[in-house]
Design an enzyme around this catalytic site. Structure first.
Site, PDB file in Angstrom:
ATOM      1  N   VAL A  68       0.820  -1.226   0.000  1.00  0.00           N
ATOM      2  CA  VAL A  68       0.000   0.000   0.000  1.00  0.00           C
ATOM      3  C   VAL A  68       0.849   1.270   0.000  1.00  0.00           C
ATOM      4  CG1 VAL A  68      -2.017  -1.065   1.104  1.00  0.00           C
ATOM      5  CG2 VAL A  68      -0.271   0.054   2.529  1.00  0.00           C
ATOM      6  N   SER A 146      -7.250   4.010  15.143  1.00  0.00           N
ATOM      7  CA  SER A 146      -6.862   3.216  16.317  1.00  0.00           C
ATOM      8  C   SER A 146      -7.270   3.978  17.566  1.00  0.00           C
ATOM      9  CB  SER A 146      -5.337   3.042  16.307  1.00  0.00           C
ATOM     10  OG  SER A 146      -4.865   2.721  17.600  1.00  0.00           O
ATOM     11  N   TYR A 159       3.032   5.767  15.370  1.00  0.00           N
ATOM     12  CA  TYR A 159       1.763   5.087  15.101  1.00  0.00           C
ATOM     13  C   TYR A 159       0.578   6.031  15.373  1.00  0.00           C
ATOM     14  CZ  TYR A 159      -1.656   1.231  15.413  1.00  0.00           C
ATOM     15  OH  TYR A 159      -2.723   0.405  15.221  1.00  0.00           O
ATOM     16  N   LYS A 163      -2.165   7.557  12.720  1.00  0.00           N
ATOM     17  CA  LYS A 163      -3.597   7.244  12.861  1.00  0.00           C
ATOM     18  C   LYS A 163      -4.434   8.524  13.020  1.00  0.00           C
ATOM     19  CE  LYS A 163      -3.332   2.749  12.515  1.00  0.00           C
ATOM     20  NZ  LYS A 163      -3.854   2.061  11.332  1.00  0.00           N
ATOM     21  N   ILE A 192      -6.948  -5.229  20.072  1.00  0.00           N
ATOM     22  CA  ILE A 192      -7.519  -6.408  19.414  1.00  0.00           C
ATOM     23  C   ILE A 192      -6.442  -7.493  19.356  1.00  0.00           C
ATOM     24  CG2 ILE A 192      -8.708  -7.279  17.355  1.00  0.00           C
ATOM     25  CD1 ILE A 192     -10.171  -4.915  18.733  1.00  0.00           C
TER      26      ILE A 192
HETATM   27  P1  NAP Z   1      -1.806  -7.681  11.413  1.00  0.00           P
HETATM   28  O1  NAP Z   1      -2.375  -8.945  11.948  1.00  0.00           O
HETATM   29  O2  NAP Z   1      -0.336  -7.476  11.489  1.00  0.00           O
HETATM   30  O3  NAP Z   1      -2.310  -7.487   9.905  1.00  0.00           O
HETATM   31  C1  NAP Z   1      -1.837  -6.428   9.121  1.00  0.00           C
HETATM   32  C2  NAP Z   1      -1.616  -6.927   7.710  1.00  0.00           C
HETATM   33  O4  NAP Z   1      -1.202  -5.812   6.907  1.00  0.00           O
HETATM   34  C3  NAP Z   1      -0.504  -7.976   7.632  1.00  0.00           C
HETATM   35  O5  NAP Z   1      -0.875  -9.048   6.810  1.00  0.00           O
HETATM   36  C4  NAP Z   1       0.639  -7.174   7.056  1.00  0.00           C
HETATM   37  O6  NAP Z   1       1.556  -7.963   6.314  1.00  0.00           O
HETATM   38  C5  NAP Z   1      -0.104  -6.233   6.131  1.00  0.00           C
HETATM   39  N1  NAP Z   1       0.743  -5.134   5.711  1.00  0.00           N
HETATM   40  C6  NAP Z   1       1.723  -4.511   6.396  1.00  0.00           C
HETATM   41  N2  NAP Z   1       2.306  -3.577   5.641  1.00  0.00           N
HETATM   42  C7  NAP Z   1       1.691  -3.605   4.442  1.00  0.00           C
HETATM   43  C8  NAP Z   1       1.859  -2.892   3.234  1.00  0.00           C
HETATM   44  N3  NAP Z   1       2.807  -1.960   3.099  1.00  0.00           N
HETATM   45  N4  NAP Z   1       1.030  -3.173   2.195  1.00  0.00           N
HETATM   46  C9  NAP Z   1       0.096  -4.131   2.297  1.00  0.00           C
HETATM   47  N5  NAP Z   1      -0.097  -4.856   3.417  1.00  0.00           N
HETATM   48  C10 NAP Z   1       0.695  -4.596   4.475  1.00  0.00           C
HETATM   49  O7  NAP Z   1      -2.439  -6.415  12.169  1.00  0.00           O
HETATM   50  P2  NAP Z   1      -3.930  -6.119  12.685  1.00  0.00           P
HETATM   51  O8  NAP Z   1      -3.845  -6.057  14.167  1.00  0.00           O
HETATM   52  O9  NAP Z   1      -4.936  -6.974  12.036  1.00  0.00           O
HETATM   53  O10 NAP Z   1      -4.077  -4.613  12.190  1.00  0.00           O
HETATM   54  C11 NAP Z   1      -4.858  -4.243  11.057  1.00  0.00           C
HETATM   55  C12 NAP Z   1      -5.103  -2.757  11.117  1.00  0.00           C
HETATM   56  O11 NAP Z   1      -5.824  -2.445  12.304  1.00  0.00           O
HETATM   57  C13 NAP Z   1      -3.840  -1.902  11.148  1.00  0.00           C
HETATM   58  O12 NAP Z   1      -4.047  -0.726  10.378  1.00  0.00           O
HETATM   59  C14 NAP Z   1      -3.699  -1.558  12.606  1.00  0.00           C
HETATM   60  O13 NAP Z   1      -2.972  -0.364  12.814  1.00  0.00           O
HETATM   61  C15 NAP Z   1      -5.150  -1.418  13.002  1.00  0.00           C
HETATM   62  N6  NAP Z   1      -5.410  -1.567  14.441  1.00  0.00           N
HETATM   63  C16 NAP Z   1      -5.074  -2.719  15.091  1.00  0.00           C
HETATM   64  C17 NAP Z   1      -5.333  -2.818  16.445  1.00  0.00           C
HETATM   65  C18 NAP Z   1      -5.000  -4.035  17.255  1.00  0.00           C
HETATM   66  O14 NAP Z   1      -5.077  -3.976  18.494  1.00  0.00           O
HETATM   67  N7  NAP Z   1      -4.665  -5.160  16.618  1.00  0.00           N
HETATM   68  C19 NAP Z   1      -5.943  -1.740  17.134  1.00  0.00           C
HETATM   69  C20 NAP Z   1      -6.258  -0.592  16.426  1.00  0.00           C
HETATM   70  C21 NAP Z   1      -5.986  -0.512  15.068  1.00  0.00           C
HETATM   71  P3  NAP Z   1       2.910  -8.430   7.045  1.00  0.00           P
HETATM   72  O15 NAP Z   1       2.493  -9.352   8.125  1.00  0.00           O
HETATM   73  O16 NAP Z   1       3.680  -9.068   5.921  1.00  0.00           O
HETATM   74  O17 NAP Z   1       3.548  -7.168   7.582  1.00  0.00           O
END
Ligand code: NAP
Length: 257
Positions: A68, A146, A159, A163, A192
């Site tokens: 992205v 977030s 981060y 956000k 999460i």
């Molecule tokens: P995750 O399990 O790490 O999933 C994120 C996915 O995005 C991974 O498959 C990652 O691939 C991919 N990614 C990273 N960089 C990328 C790029 N440049 N282009 C395309 N894909 C890319 O994380 P998640 O917890 O589900 O988070 C998803 C979203 O929710 C994020 O935006 C995060 O900031 C947001 N969020 C998460 C939480 C939480 O507590 N988990 C809370 C608030 C917001 P790789 O594994 O290869 O890097």
């Protein structure tokens, strides 16, 4: 009013970050609601696994390898989808976490997090909105903010800044494209349980699940499906009078006006 407001039959969605965690759960739920879902991720094999699992459940999905942070790659992916059925839903979920204090943060940290977590969302919003305007069919764009937007948190400068910028992008774009029938809303989840939070939990408890559970009125952290339901709500007609808003699946840990 019935549950048909959540029916996405005949619509096409692009979900970034679809290989893992929240993106994977959102892709699956949008597909279950009837959309044809394009699952995109830097991890192309993971995106393919998500698409295969969706297809095995009897729903419709395709996979794309996509960084992205690369505007040309997003433009090409959106163009390919547009040439097919058109693009109705854009869910910008890909993101990375980086932990460093303000005093530790260097230019490389800041540039990488902004490139993925802000510019990546900006490119996705721009390409999707252009496609939707040219199609003349309207559409919905969802961004992933977030809980870091609601409070200071030690170690989360890059981060949190990215956000907060995503929220401002969401509100600004919503004011600009509403007249085209395009709605733009953000989701700001609390903690999460995903591979991202697993990777970044640290023993010093600067980033850790247990203190978050203690602070959360509902007494638990979230699961990816808790956020996927918010994404479905904002992507569907169930939220047809919402734009420029922030939905917070966070267990009540922050309650801003
Ligand atoms: P995750 O399990 O790490 O999933 C994120 C996915 O995005 C991974 O498959 C990652 O691939 C991919 N990614 C990273 N960089 C990328 C790029 N440049 N282009 C395309 N894909 C890319 O994380 P998640 O917890 O589900 O988070 C998803 C979203 O929710 C994020 O935006 C995060 O900031 C947001 N969020 C998460 C939480 C939480 O507590 N988990 C809370 C608030 C917001 P790789 O594994 O290869 O890097």
């Amino acid at each position: 009013m019935t549950l048909t407001a959540y029916d996405l039959t005949g619509r096409t969605a692009l979900v970034t970050g679809a290989a893992s965690g929240i993106g994977r759960a959102s892709a699956a739920l949008l597909a279950e609601a009837g959309a044809t879902v394009h699952c995109a991720d830097l991890d192309g094999k993971g995106a393919q696994r998500t698409a295969d699992d969706i297809t095995a459940s009897g729903d419709s999905a395709h996979a794309h390898t996509l960084d992205v942070a690369d505007r040309a790659q997003i433009a090409a992916t959106v163009a390919a989808i547009r040439t097919g059925a058109g693009l109705d839903i854009m869910a910008n979920i890909a993101g990375i976490m980086h932990s460093s204090t303000v005093l530790e943060t260097d230019d490389a940290d800041l540039d990488r997090v902004l490139a993925v977590n802000f510019k990546g969302v900006l490119y996705g919003c721009q390409e999707a909105a252009r496609a939707m305007i040219e199609q003349g069919t309207g559409g919905t764009i969802v961004t992933m903010a977030s809980g870091a937007i609601d409070t200071g948190a030690p170690g989360l400068l890059c981060y949190g800044v990215a956000k907060a910028a995503v929220v401002q992008l969401t509100k600004t774009l919503a004011t600009e494209v509403g007249r085209h029938g395009i709605r733009v809303n953000a989701v700001a989840p609390g903690w999460i349980r995903t591979p991202m939070t697993d990777r970044h939990s640290d023993e010093e408890q600067r980033l850790a699940e247990e203190p978050m559970v203690r602070r959360t009125p509902l007494g638990r952290v979230g699961e990816p499906t808790d956020v996927a339901h918010a994404v479905l709500h904002l992507a569907s007609d169930a939220s047809s009078f919402m734009t420029g808003q922030i939905l917070r699946p966070n267990g009540g840990v922050a309650m801003p006006w």
